[in-house]
Design a protein around this motif. Sequence first.
Motif, short mmCIF file in Angstrom:
data_model
loop_
_atom_site.label_atom_id
_atom_site.label_comp_id
_atom_site.label_asym_id
_atom_site.label_seq_id
_atom_site.Cartn_x
_atom_site.Cartn_y
_atom_site.Cartn_z
N TRP A 183 -35.52 -18.00 -21.76
CA TRP A 183 -36.38 -19.21 -21.95
C TRP A 183 -35.47 -20.52 -22.30
O TRP A 183 -34.47 -20.41 -23.01
CB TRP A 183 -37.09 -19.30 -23.06
CG TRP A 183 -38.62 -18.67 -22.63
CD1 TRP A 183 -39.41 -19.18 -21.80
CD2 TRP A 183 -39.48 -17.74 -23.50
NE1 TRP A 183 -40.61 -18.71 -21.97
CE2 TRP A 183 -40.64 -17.73 -22.89
CE3 TRP A 183 -39.07 -16.95 -24.55
CZ2 TRP A 183 -41.54 -16.98 -23.33
CZ3 TRP A 183 -40.18 -16.09 -25.06
CH2 TRP A 183 -41.33 -15.86 -24.36
N THR A 184 -35.84 -21.68 -21.69
CA THR A 184 -35.09 -23.05 -21.83
C THR A 184 -35.80 -23.97 -22.10
O THR A 184 -36.92 -24.15 -21.06
CB THR A 184 -34.11 -23.15 -20.83
OG1 THR A 184 -33.08 -22.25 -20.57
CG2 THR A 184 -33.29 -24.27 -21.11
N VAL A 240 -36.03 -28.05 -22.31
CA VAL A 240 -35.53 -29.37 -22.01
C VAL A 240 -36.33 -30.77 -22.19
O VAL A 240 -37.34 -30.59 -21.62
CB VAL A 240 -35.17 -29.23 -20.40
CG1 VAL A 240 -34.52 -30.72 -20.09
CG2 VAL A 240 -34.23 -28.12 -19.95
N CYS A 269 -38.60 -20.67 -17.51
CA CYS A 269 -38.48 -19.11 -18.32
C CYS A 269 -37.93 -18.31 -16.79
O CYS A 269 -38.52 -18.78 -15.59
CB CYS A 269 -39.68 -18.72 -18.25
SG CYS A 269 -39.72 -17.02 -18.95
N GLU A 295 -40.69 -26.65 -20.10
CA GLU A 295 -40.33 -25.02 -20.33
C GLU A 295 -40.07 -24.39 -19.02
O GLU A 295 -40.72 -24.30 -18.15
CB GLU A 295 -41.33 -24.27 -20.98
CG GLU A 295 -40.97 -22.97 -21.38
CD GLU A 295 -41.94 -22.36 -22.14
OE1 GLU A 295 -42.54 -21.18 -21.51
OE2 GLU A 295 -42.53 -22.62 -23.15
#
Length: 76
Positions: free
Chosen positions: A70-71, A73, A24, A22
């Motif tokens: 927020w990503t 991956v 952010c 995560e």
Amino acid sequence: MAKIPQGARIPEHDYATHDEDEYCYVVSGSMIVTVDHVEYVITAGDATYIIAGEAHVTTNRADEVCEVVWTLVKPE
């Protein structure tokens, strides 16, 4: 972009975990990220990285909305 309202806790109960890393970035406002029972105050311009599987929670205790990107991956 996600908006975390004043007083919000994500997730509402317990801690979050997921299979992805995560990332952010805080665009405006501030939030508290708790990892391993340690609280980190994150403010506008700060970024976070939480490895996949790490239990964590995000809380907005400020007097304003916190806007974040927020990503998630999937690690290789």
